[in-house]
Design a protein around this motif. Structure first.
Motif, PDB file in Angstrom:
ATOM      1  N   GLY A  41      -1.227  10.164  11.776  1.00 48.46           N
ATOM      2  CA  GLY A  41      -0.351   9.993  10.785  1.00 48.46           C
ATOM      3  C   GLY A  41       1.078  10.368  11.268  1.00 48.46           C
ATOM      4  N   ALA A  42       1.230  10.894  12.520  1.00 45.65           N
ATOM      5  CA  ALA A  42       2.665  11.409  12.735  1.00 45.65           C
ATOM      6  C   ALA A  42       3.335  10.323  13.768  1.00 45.65           C
ATOM      7  N   GLY A  43       4.479   9.933  13.408  1.00 47.85           N
ATOM      8  CA  GLY A  43       4.990   8.840  14.193  1.00 47.85           C
ATOM      9  C   GLY A  43       6.352   8.462  13.611  1.00 47.85           C
ATOM     10  N   GLU A  44       6.898   7.380  14.215  1.00 45.96           N
ATOM     11  CA  GLU A  44       8.296   7.129  13.924  1.00 45.96           C
ATOM     12  C   GLU A  44       8.273   5.677  12.917  1.00 45.96           C
ATOM     13  N   TYR A  45       7.045   5.301  12.617  1.00 45.25           N
ATOM     14  CA  TYR A  45       7.054   3.986  11.896  1.00 45.25           C
ATOM     15  C   TYR A  45       7.792   4.018  10.506  1.00 45.25           C
ATOM     16  N   ARG A  46       8.094   2.828   9.971  1.00 46.46           N
ATOM     17  CA  ARG A  46       8.913   2.538   8.697  1.00 46.46           C
ATOM     18  C   ARG A  46       8.518   1.287   8.153  1.00 46.46           C
ATOM     19  N   LEU A  47       7.328   1.533   7.083  1.00 45.62           N
ATOM     20  CA  LEU A  47       6.953   0.395   6.402  1.00 45.62           C
ATOM     21  C   LEU A  47       7.177   0.444   5.100  1.00 45.62           C
ATOM     22  N   THR A  48       6.967  -0.479   4.162  1.00 44.17           N
ATOM     23  CA  THR A  48       7.432  -0.785   3.004  1.00 44.17           C
ATOM     24  C   THR A  48       6.200  -0.871   2.007  1.00 44.17           C
ATOM     25  N   THR A  49       5.940  -0.136   0.811  1.00 47.80           N
ATOM     26  CA  THR A  49       5.000  -0.317  -0.144  1.00 47.80           C
ATOM     27  C   THR A  49       5.183  -1.369  -0.940  1.00 47.80           C
ATOM     28  N   THR A  50       4.105  -1.665  -2.033  1.00 46.03           N
ATOM     29  CA  THR A  50       4.103  -2.751  -2.815  1.00 46.03           C
ATOM     30  C   THR A  50       4.731  -2.093  -3.985  1.00 46.03           C
ATOM     31  N   SER A  51       5.500  -1.327  -4.133  1.00 43.70           N
ATOM     32  CA  SER A  51       6.233  -0.562  -5.331  1.00 43.70           C
ATOM     33  C   SER A  51       7.693  -0.453  -4.570  1.00 43.70           C
ATOM     34  N   GLY A  52       7.995  -1.208  -3.566  1.00 37.81           N
ATOM     35  CA  GLY A  52       9.271  -0.891  -2.983  1.00 37.81           C
ATOM     36  C   GLY A  52       9.799   0.211  -2.301  1.00 37.81           C
ATOM     37  N   GLN A  53       8.952   1.311  -2.040  1.00 40.14           N
ATOM     38  CA  GLN A  53       9.296   2.334  -1.344  1.00 40.14           C
ATOM     39  C   GLN A  53       8.892   2.483   0.015  1.00 40.14           C
ATOM     40  N   GLN A  89     -12.082   6.428  -8.092  1.00 42.07           N
ATOM     41  CA  GLN A  89     -11.361   6.821  -9.019  1.00 42.07           C
ATOM     42  C   GLN A  89     -12.090   7.158 -10.469  1.00 42.07           C
ATOM     43  N   GLU A  90     -12.705   6.140 -10.903  1.00 45.11           N
ATOM     44  CA  GLU A  90     -13.628   6.283 -12.052  1.00 45.11           C
ATOM     45  C   GLU A  90     -14.443   7.694 -12.100  1.00 45.11           C
ATOM     46  N   GLU A  91     -14.959   8.002 -11.127  1.00 46.85           N
ATOM     47  CA  GLU A  91     -15.954   9.211 -11.106  1.00 46.85           C
ATOM     48  C   GLU A  91     -14.786  10.517 -11.000  1.00 46.85           C
ATOM     49  N   LEU A  92     -13.699  10.434 -10.527  1.00 49.79           N
ATOM     50  CA  LEU A  92     -12.825  11.682 -10.376  1.00 49.79           C
ATOM     51  C   LEU A  92     -11.989  11.799 -11.755  1.00 49.79           C
ATOM     52  N   GLY A  93     -11.925  10.631 -12.482  1.00 50.45           N
ATOM     53  CA  GLY A  93     -11.242  10.708 -13.862  1.00 50.45           C
ATOM     54  C   GLY A  93      -9.693  10.960 -13.644  1.00 50.45           C
ATOM     55  N   GLU A  94      -9.298  11.876 -14.442  1.00 56.40           N
ATOM     56  CA  GLU A  94      -7.804  12.177 -14.116  1.00 56.40           C
ATOM     57  C   GLU A  94      -7.448  12.737 -13.194  1.00 56.40           C
ATOM     58  N   ALA A  95      -8.309  13.533 -12.287  1.00 54.94           N
ATOM     59  CA  ALA A  95      -7.860  14.141 -11.015  1.00 54.94           C
ATOM     60  C   ALA A  95      -7.477  12.930 -10.032  1.00 54.94           C
ATOM     61  N   ALA A  96      -8.095  11.686 -10.348  1.00 54.78           N
ATOM     62  CA  ALA A  96      -7.760  10.758  -9.232  1.00 54.78           C
ATOM     63  C   ALA A  96      -6.248  10.373  -9.277  1.00 54.78           C
ATOM     64  N   SER A  97      -5.513  10.727 -10.310  1.00 49.57           N
ATOM     65  CA  SER A  97      -4.035  10.452 -10.090  1.00 49.57           C
ATOM     66  C   SER A  97      -3.291  11.545  -9.269  1.00 49.57           C
ATOM     67  N   ASP A  98      -4.042  12.460  -8.890  1.00 49.80           N
ATOM     68  CA  ASP A  98      -3.312  13.327  -7.895  1.00 49.80           C
ATOM     69  C   ASP A  98      -3.642  13.039  -6.374  1.00 49.80           C
ATOM     70  N   TRP A 122      -5.794  -4.734  -8.554  1.00 51.90           N
ATOM     71  CA  TRP A 122      -7.021  -4.603  -9.455  1.00 51.90           C
ATOM     72  C   TRP A 122      -7.605  -3.271  -9.507  1.00 51.90           C
ATOM     73  N   VAL A 123      -7.151  -2.426  -8.311  1.00 49.15           N
ATOM     74  CA  VAL A 123      -7.526  -1.050  -8.120  1.00 49.15           C
ATOM     75  C   VAL A 123      -6.198  -0.209  -8.659  1.00 49.15           C
ATOM     76  N   PRO A 124      -6.336   0.683  -9.784  1.00 46.86           N
ATOM     77  CA  PRO A 124      -5.242   1.202 -10.370  1.00 46.86           C
ATOM     78  C   PRO A 124      -4.396   2.274  -9.078  1.00 46.86           C
ATOM     79  N   GLY A 125      -3.204   2.392  -8.941  1.00 46.54           N
ATOM     80  CA  GLY A 125      -2.801   3.398  -8.079  1.00 46.54           C
ATOM     81  C   GLY A 125      -2.655   3.007  -6.871  1.00 46.54           C
ATOM     82  N   VAL A 126      -3.481   1.928  -6.284  1.00 43.54           N
ATOM     83  CA  VAL A 126      -3.330   1.920  -4.702  1.00 43.54           C
ATOM     84  C   VAL A 126      -1.985   0.833  -4.376  1.00 43.54           C
ATOM     85  N   GLU A 127      -1.378   1.197  -3.249  1.00 47.20           N
ATOM     86  CA  GLU A 127      -0.239   1.016  -2.827  1.00 47.20           C
ATOM     87  C   GLU A 127      -0.468  -0.110  -1.529  1.00 47.20           C
TER      88      GLU A 127
END
Length: 197
Positions: A41-53, A89-98, A122-127
């Motif tokens: 994961g270490a590197g100089e890449y710069r991409l964009t997420t579906t939320s614009g980040q 995510q369903e199995e993890l419940g609220e912890a999935a938001s972390d 259709w998958v909550p929270g996936v960017e």
């Protein structure tokens, strides 16, 4: 040489080997594993997420993350993995938001940020994550995944790619992968350990 002497020499040699192995396991092996894990994961890449980040190496820090490389025209592995993520995510419940979850395209020529947004919606929270081909190639190299364009007979193409979900701790260090088809219980056990760190 007497049999007793041969046994003594054999035992002494076994002890030396055992001590050497112990030293390797305690000192050298963890350092090698740590340096390998630190590089993912270490590197100089710069991409964009579906939320614009922006999606950069810094995106992996501050909260545990799951990163998966795929593409929207994928016939089986990618939709199956997204389904797996939804069930985790369903199995993890609220912890999935972390857990931050990123779906990085290996096919930016067809997968715009907007198309990825629809694909993962259709998958909550996936960017979804996309960007120029050169930046995608930098990310592929940084995450040490495999991706290759494969021509089809009709003139179209598909993509071969790695199918593991890479888990990162909140420092951005590789925690462990979840292999494709590894099994629900093993995946949940890894995710719970990750979220407990």
């Amino acid at each position: 040489m007497q049999p007793l002497r041969m046994i003594q020499i054999g035992l002494a040699a076994a002890c030396v080997i055992a001590i050497g192995l112990f030293v390797w396991l305690k000192l050298a092996a963890p350092a090698v594993q740590q340096s390998v894990a630190d590089g993912f994961g270490a590197g100089e890449y710069r991409l964009t997420t579906t939320s614009g980040q922006p999606f950069t190496e810094a995106s992996l820090k501050g909260q545990p993350s799951a990163v998966f490389f795929g593409f929207t025209h994928c016939p089986e592995v990618c939709p199956t993995t997204l389904g797996d993520i939804a069930s985790w995510q369903e199995e993890l419940g609220e912890a999935a938001s972390d857990l931050n979850v990123y779906f990085v395209t290996v096919d930016p020529e067809r997968d715009t940020v907007e198309q990825l947004g629809e694909y993962v919606s259709w998958v909550p929270g996936v960017e979804g994550v996309s960007g120029p081909r050169e930046e995608i190639d930098k990310a592929i190299k940084a995450f040490r995944v495999y991706a290759r364009k494969v021509p089809l007979d009709d003139g179209d193409y598909t993509m071969d790619h790695s199918a593991s979900v890479l888990l990162f701790d909140d420092t951005g260090r590789l925690f462990e992968p979840i292999g494709y088809g590894e099994g629900f219980d093993r995946a949940i056990e890894k995710l719970r350990r990750l979220l407990a760190t």
